[in-house]
Design a protein around this motif. Structure first.
Motif, mmCIF file in Angstrom:
data_model
loop_
_atom_site.group_PDB
_atom_site.id
_atom_site.type_symbol
_atom_site.label_atom_id
_atom_site.label_comp_id
_atom_site.label_asym_id
_atom_site.label_seq_id
_atom_site.Cartn_x
_atom_site.Cartn_y
_atom_site.Cartn_z
ATOM 1 N N ALA A 102 0.834 -1.207 0.000
ATOM 2 C CA ALA A 102 0.000 0.000 0.000
ATOM 3 C C ALA A 102 0.868 1.256 0.000
ATOM 4 C CB ALA A 102 -0.928 0.001 1.215
ATOM 5 N N ALA A 103 1.978 1.243 0.745
ATOM 6 C CA ALA A 103 2.878 2.394 0.763
ATOM 7 C C ALA A 103 3.538 2.589 -0.606
ATOM 8 C CB ALA A 103 3.942 2.213 1.845
ATOM 9 N N GLN A 104 3.919 1.484 -1.263
ATOM 10 C CA GLN A 104 4.502 1.580 -2.595
ATOM 11 C C GLN A 104 3.497 2.148 -3.593
ATOM 12 O OE1 GLN A 104 5.707 -2.454 -3.311
ATOM 13 N NE2 GLN A 104 7.811 -2.078 -2.634
ATOM 14 N N LEU A 105 2.259 1.712 -3.487
ATOM 15 C CA LEU A 105 1.220 2.198 -4.393
ATOM 16 C C LEU A 105 0.942 3.687 -4.159
ATOM 17 C CD1 LEU A 105 -0.636 1.227 -6.641
ATOM 18 C CD2 LEU A 105 -2.338 0.714 -4.919
ATOM 19 N N ALA A 106 0.910 4.107 -2.884
ATOM 20 C CA ALA A 106 0.682 5.519 -2.572
ATOM 21 C C ALA A 106 1.839 6.382 -3.075
ATOM 22 C CB ALA A 106 0.498 5.703 -1.069
ATOM 23 N N LEU A 107 3.055 5.918 -2.890
ATOM 24 C CA LEU A 107 4.219 6.659 -3.377
ATOM 25 C C LEU A 107 4.229 6.706 -4.899
ATOM 26 C CD1 LEU A 107 6.770 8.169 -2.555
ATOM 27 C CD2 LEU A 107 7.994 6.010 -2.654
ATOM 28 N N GLY A 108 3.849 5.598 -5.532
ATOM 29 C CA GLY A 108 3.756 5.569 -6.991
ATOM 30 C C GLY A 108 2.718 6.552 -7.492
ATOM 31 N N CYS A 109 1.571 6.637 -6.816
ATOM 32 C CA CYS A 109 0.525 7.601 -7.197
ATOM 33 C C CYS A 109 1.048 9.023 -7.083
ATOM 34 C CB CYS A 109 -0.703 7.439 -6.303
ATOM 35 S SG CYS A 109 -1.726 6.025 -6.671
ATOM 36 N N LEU A 110 1.784 9.304 -6.034
ATOM 37 C CA LEU A 110 2.318 10.644 -5.829
ATOM 38 C C LEU A 110 3.325 11.018 -6.920
ATOM 39 C CD1 LEU A 110 2.481 13.147 -3.992
ATOM 40 C CD2 LEU A 110 4.368 11.997 -2.830
#
Length: 166
Positions: free
Chosen positions: A8-16
């Motif tokens: 989830a943290a990787q996905l959030a960072l990727g979105c950013l």
């Protein structure tokens, strides 16, 4: 398959990161983004077919070109050009997707930054879905790449040639 919190943290960072790159695209090339988006909406099948052909040509032609010593710099330049076209195409596809989603919610004409952010968020979140993410991103990229090539990198609106009558 690892820790869901890390995923989830990787996905959030990727979105950013993707959203920041999209905002940079809106700031640096608003007109090409609009022209390419209009081509995506008005000529979706032509964009998809041209994008498929360009993608296949890039997958086959670039490695063949890179084999020779003379072709290596050409392959490097063509790769950068293809990546730039793909980035502009993905941005245009995300912008069109965001406009469609926000238009359905109620806002008549969303600002370019809001529609691009919404579309990029949907595409980035879609990449986290197993067995759907990669094909979704490939379809959006191919569709956008075709529109970029049809509009000559967003410089001229695409007008198909009228049929010739003999």
């Amino acid at each position: 398959v690892g820790n869901p919190l890390v995923r989830a943290a990787q996905l959030a960072l990727g979105c950013l990161v993707v959203d920041l790159l999209g905002m940079l695209l809106v700031l640096l090339a608003p007109h090409p983004l609009q022209v390419t988006g209009r081509a995506l909406q008005s000529h979706p099948w032509q964009s998809l077919i041209v994008g498929l052909l360009a993608g296949l040509l890039g997958l086959v032609g670039l490695p063949v070109l890179a084999i020779t010593l003379i072709g290596l710099p050409l392959a490097a330049g063509a790769s950068l050009l293809l990546l730039g076209a793909l980035a502009l195409g993905l941005g245009a596809a995300a912008s069109v997707l965001g406009q469609r989603l926000l238009g359905g919610v109620g806002s008549r004409r969303a600002r370019p930054t809001l529609s691009l952010t919404t579309g990029l968020l949907i595409l980035t979140l879609g990449t986290g879905v197993p067995c759907l993410g990669v094909p979704l991103l490939a379809l959006a990229g191919t569709w956008g790449l075709g529109a970029v090539l049809l509009t000559r990198f967003g410089r001229t609106p695409f007008q198909p040639a009228p049929p010739r009558v003999l």
